[in-house]
Design a protein around this motif. Sequence first.
Motif, PDB file in Angstrom:
ATOM      1  N   VAL A 115       0.846  -1.210   0.000  1.00  0.00           N
ATOM      2  CA  VAL A 115       0.000   0.000   0.000  1.00  0.00           C
ATOM      3  C   VAL A 115       0.875   1.252   0.000  1.00  0.00           C
ATOM      4  O   VAL A 115       0.644   2.182  -0.785  1.00  0.00           O
ATOM      5  N   TRP A 119       0.728   3.559  -3.348  1.00  0.00           N
ATOM      6  CA  TRP A 119       0.125   4.880  -3.142  1.00  0.00           C
ATOM      7  C   TRP A 119       1.182   5.977  -3.043  1.00  0.00           C
ATOM      8  O   TRP A 119       0.862   7.132  -2.879  1.00  0.00           O
ATOM      9  N   ASN A 138      -0.442   9.559  -3.015  1.00  0.00           N
ATOM     10  CA  ASN A 138      -1.403  10.068  -2.049  1.00  0.00           C
ATOM     11  C   ASN A 138      -0.786   9.968  -0.651  1.00  0.00           C
ATOM     12  O   ASN A 138      -0.833   8.912  -0.021  1.00  0.00           O
ATOM     13  N   ASP A 140      -1.782  10.946   2.152  1.00  0.00           N
ATOM     14  CA  ASP A 140      -2.720  10.571   3.215  1.00  0.00           C
ATOM     15  C   ASP A 140      -2.844   9.057   3.354  1.00  0.00           C
ATOM     16  O   ASP A 140      -3.270   8.558   4.394  1.00  0.00           O
ATOM     17  N   VAL A 141      -2.469   8.333   2.314  1.00  0.00           N
ATOM     18  CA  VAL A 141      -2.490   6.865   2.359  1.00  0.00           C
ATOM     19  C   VAL A 141      -1.094   6.327   2.630  1.00  0.00           C
ATOM     20  O   VAL A 141      -0.904   5.485   3.509  1.00  0.00           O
ATOM     21  N   PHE A 142      -0.088   6.796   1.859  1.00  0.00           N
ATOM     22  CA  PHE A 142       1.216   6.149   1.974  1.00  0.00           C
ATOM     23  C   PHE A 142       1.961   6.470   3.261  1.00  0.00           C
ATOM     24  O   PHE A 142       2.700   5.624   3.764  1.00  0.00           O
ATOM     25  N   ALA A 145       0.610   4.146   5.985  1.00  0.00           N
ATOM     26  CA  ALA A 145       0.960   2.771   5.605  1.00  0.00           C
ATOM     27  C   ALA A 145       2.444   2.505   5.823  1.00  0.00           C
ATOM     28  O   ALA A 145       2.830   1.437   6.308  1.00  0.00           O
TER      29      ALA A 145
END
Length: 188
Positions: A115, A119, A138, A140-142, A145
């Motif tokens: 992820v 991302w 992104n 906000d995701v990576f 993660a």
Amino acid sequence: MNVLATPPSVVPALTRYGSTAVAFHWAVAALVVFQGTLGLLFDDIPKESRAFWINVHGCVGLVYFALVIARLGWRTMHTPPDLPPDIGEFDRRTSLAAHHLLYVLMVLIPIFGFVAYVWHGRAFDYGFAKLNFGVASNPDVFHPAEEIHQVLAYCLFGLAALHAAAALYHHFIRRDGVLLRMLPGGTG
């Protein structure tokens, strides 16, 4: 009473893991060491070559994940050998819990790594083939993660160190054959 007629005490033979289980164990262990070492060195790698090594980490991570899944699939169809009979209940329960937690970590770490990698807008470049999911970067995701990936990796390192220490304890202190069951080749 004839002493020669008395049968010698029978010592049960050491029950070893099969060659496939041994191969899975040591291949995964080697990849954990390689991936962990590489991951810990990222900040020390010069910026101009860091992307290359991050790609190596990601590509090897996919291979590692496939190997872990294959190992789990194989393991569900093959019962491990029994522990030696003199292993106490505490050691049996601790060993079972530790092994289950090792498997959980070995699955979760590459998932969060995947992820974080994808991302981040990266593609897995094997040289002969490129695996690109076309996901835009992104943060906000990576970012979360990556953090979870790192924390779980440290947990795996700690648990693997305890696992190795327990195996060495059984081998050198208890001398009960536990480590010999997973060593490659022969019967020890």
